[in-house]
Scaffold this active site. Structure first.
Site, PDB file in Angstrom:
ATOM      1  N   HIS A 255       0.628  -1.252  -0.149  1.00  0.00           N
ATOM      2  CA  HIS A 255      -0.124   0.332  -0.299  1.00  0.00           C
ATOM      3  C   HIS A 255       1.319   1.524  -0.139  1.00  0.00           C
ATOM      4  O   HIS A 255      -0.404   1.999  -0.114  1.00  0.00           O
ATOM      5  CB  HIS A 255      -1.085   0.341   1.049  1.00  0.00           C
ATOM      6  N   HIS A 486      -8.846  10.905  -0.793  1.00  0.00           N
ATOM      7  CA  HIS A 486      -7.520   9.584  -0.080  1.00  0.00           C
ATOM      8  C   HIS A 486      -6.919   9.537   0.768  1.00  0.00           C
ATOM      9  O   HIS A 486      -6.057   9.003   0.575  1.00  0.00           O
ATOM     10  CB  HIS A 486      -7.442   9.477  -1.743  1.00  0.00           C
TER      11      HIS A 486
END
Length: 601
Positions: A255, A486
């Site tokens: 990630h 985000h």
């Protein structure tokens, strides 16, 4: 099964207990898109979560894009806003969101890709076609503005990504990926891109033409079919190599979002929150930290030379070495040759594994705890300073707050210098900032913006207790209230929200997979995913009081060391009619800004 709470009513026929998934990467075992009966080929050709696939298929076809973004700033749903009172959540059946990545893209993708140690061989060229791309955001005056900004009055080197469809004044001081890769920032020799969701063709086009054939390493976490498809994407580009991050613990993801840019003039490190896809650089609120341009050390310099007060150089090398990749060892050597002494932030990473003894403090929330104990300054009445977490998705946190949120997460986040007093569970407030359904509905993208907010009904229904800590997304001062976040940020704020003791921008969402969870009665920390962020402490910027003043207006000429928090403080608590965005249930009571509803299956 029916559940009532102040946050609405859910009707759920069945549910499965899922493992603690990585919040952005957790995926149902059965593709919701396949259940719609649509052709799989109409989805994105890059790998992504089921939530993003659903959003991709529901992008409004009538959305007009041009060099100035949307043609109007007033959202239709703001003009016709039916009452949301009594809006409920419903789901006819549930899937295990923590299953490994669903099989993606074309069924004909080769499965014979060689396992990568450092970099793997590329697979046959892909026949995938790119979706209609957003128009180019490049312009010479804008890049020059970015250059002036980078070398001007921004001591934190913390930026937001540019957003299309908002007033240009709100993009002052913001960057697009093309700005970051501009030749004005350096003459590129080679680069490395670390990320989760990657569109290779789009990425290559973000580089200036003169740099598109320079060596590019892409570090990813894809496996099996999705890995083969990534190789297909990369095949046409002879300068592109792929490096697979090992993910040996179930439900983990790669990630981390980082760029390493090696120039003739030096080296730059970029740590950010955007996936390498068009949508993430278009109408979302994203965070970016750009390092200074690190000069090369003179020949014969000591190995310890070029270190910063924050130990950024050795910590970055340690993070790269955790991949156990020969290819990344090449980048370690490049970093060793440069002077990183001007770095003012601390590196905070997570890498998959089970850690004991002193190794526990190298990664995850225990790494943050260690940094805050050793380098943060105590402030008066700090027990009343709340922890604020802001994120774009949420993992399974347990049956109540004592299971992880308070017993591990908060205990690490409340540290401020070495202190003897142990705080009780009710001493320090926690405020969690996560978009409501209405935030998403009224956003620039409308409901499809929720594809990057993949909080699932299966997780939410098991932790209703968590929702009492939720606060709305609001970013009027930065002009981004309608650009869904985000970005992921965490901080410790004063009770009046005018000061912060520290600030963290990171790829890590609110999940055990990202931050780590104790095993063996606390003797071991288990982390599933790769994550990376940077921590800002006042002491590194010459502030001895132990806090930053919060910049009240992102566009104002306040003192240069006022910190630009990217959303409004104080955060506004959910009202009784507000519900957190849940991606895999329908919303049909009111249209979004493009006149559409949301029915994910």
């Amino acid at each position: 099964m029916s559940q009532e709470s102040e946050h609405g009513k859910w009707t759920v026929s069945s549910s499965d207990e899922s493992a603690d998934e990585q919040a952005e990467g957790g995926k149902p075992s059965t593709s919701l898109l396949q259940q719609t009966g649509r052709d799989k080929g109409s989805g994105p050709h890059y790998s992504c979560s089921e939530a993003r696939k659903a959003a991709y298929k529901r992008k409004p076809s009538s959305l007009k894009r041009n060099n100035e973004g949307l043609t109007c700033e007033m959202a239709p749903a703001q003009k016709q806003k039916p009452s949301q009172e009594g809006l409920g959540w419903c789901l006819s059946s549930s899937d295990d969101e923590a299953a490994p990545k669903a099989q993606r893209g074309k069924g004909g993708a080769t499965a014979s890709t060689r396992q990568e140690e450092g970099c793997g061989a590329k697979e046959p060229a892909s026949n995938h076609k790119l979706p209609l791309s957003h128009k180019s955001t490049e312009s010479s005056d804008r890049v020059q503005d970015a250059w002036d900004l980078l070398n001007g009055g921004n001591p934190f080197r913390f930026f937001l990504a540019k957003v299309k469809g908002i007033k240009s004044e709100y993009n002052s001081g913001a960057l697009h990926i093309k700005d970051i890769l501009s030749p004005l920032f350096g003459t590129l020799v080679s680069s490395a891109q670390f990320n989760y969701c990657i569109d290779v063709e789009w990425l290559v086009k973000q580089y200036p033409k003169e740099f598109r054939d320079k060596p590019l390493l892409i570090v990813h976490g894809e496996k099996r079919e999705s890995k083969a498809e990534l190789h297909e994407q990369a095949h046409p580009y002879k300068n592109v190599r792929l490096c697979q991050a090992k993910l040996d613990i179930a439900f983990g993801t790669h990630h981390t979002k980082m760029m390493l840019l090696y120039y003739e003039e030096g080296l730059r490190v970029v740590i950010h929150t955007s996936n390498l896809i068009d949508d993430d650089w278009y109408q979302k609120t994203q965070g970016i930290w750009l390092s200074p341009l690190y000069p090369k050390l003179p020949p014969g310099a000591a190995e310890s030379a070029g270190e910063s007060h924050t130990n950024f150089k050795s910590d970055l090398i340690s993070y790269l070495m955790s991949y156990n990749s020969p290819t990344l060892s090449e980048w370690v050597e490049i970093i060793k040759q440069h002077d990183l002494s001007e770095t003012r932030v601390y590196l905070l990473g997570s890498t998959p594994g089970r850690y004991q003894s002193s190794e526990k403090e190298k990664w995850g929330h225990l790494r943050l705890r260690k940094l805050l104990k050793e380098h943060a300054t105590q402030v008066p009445d700090q027990d009343s300073w709340p922890v604020i977490g802001q994120f774009s998705s949420i993992g399974s946190l347990g049956a109540d707050q004592s299971k992880w949120l308070f017993s591990e997460f908060r205990d690490s986040f409340i540290s401020l210098g070495n202190r003897a007093k142990t705080l009780t569970n009710h001493d320090v407030p926690i405020h969690l900032v996560y978009p409501t359904v209405d935030n998403v509905r009224q956003s620039l993208e409308g409901y499809p913006a929720g594809g990057s907010l993949p909080y699932s009904i299966q997780t939410a229904q098991k932790q209703l207790w968590l929702h009492s800590y939720f606060h709305k997304w609001s970013a009027e001062t930065s002009g981004r209230s309608h650009a869904m976040p985000h970005i992921k940020t965490y901080m410790r704020a004063s009770p009046d929200f005018q000061k912060i003791a520290w600030f963290l921008v990171t790829s890590a969402n609110l999940s055990k997979a990202a931050w780590g969870a104790f095993e063996k009665n606390g003797a071991q920390l288990m982390i599933r995913s790769y994550e990376l962020g940077v921590l800002f402490l006042p002491s590194e910027f010459g502030l001895d009081l132990g806090y930053f003043q919060v910049k009240e207006n992102m566009l104002s000429d306040e003192p240069v060391l006022s910190f630009p928090v990217p959303y409004d403080l104080p955060p506004e608590k959910y009202e009784s009619k507000d519900h957190p965005w849940i991606w895999n249930i329908p919303y049909t009571r009111a249209p979004d800004t493009h006149g559409n509803m949301w029915v994910p299956k």
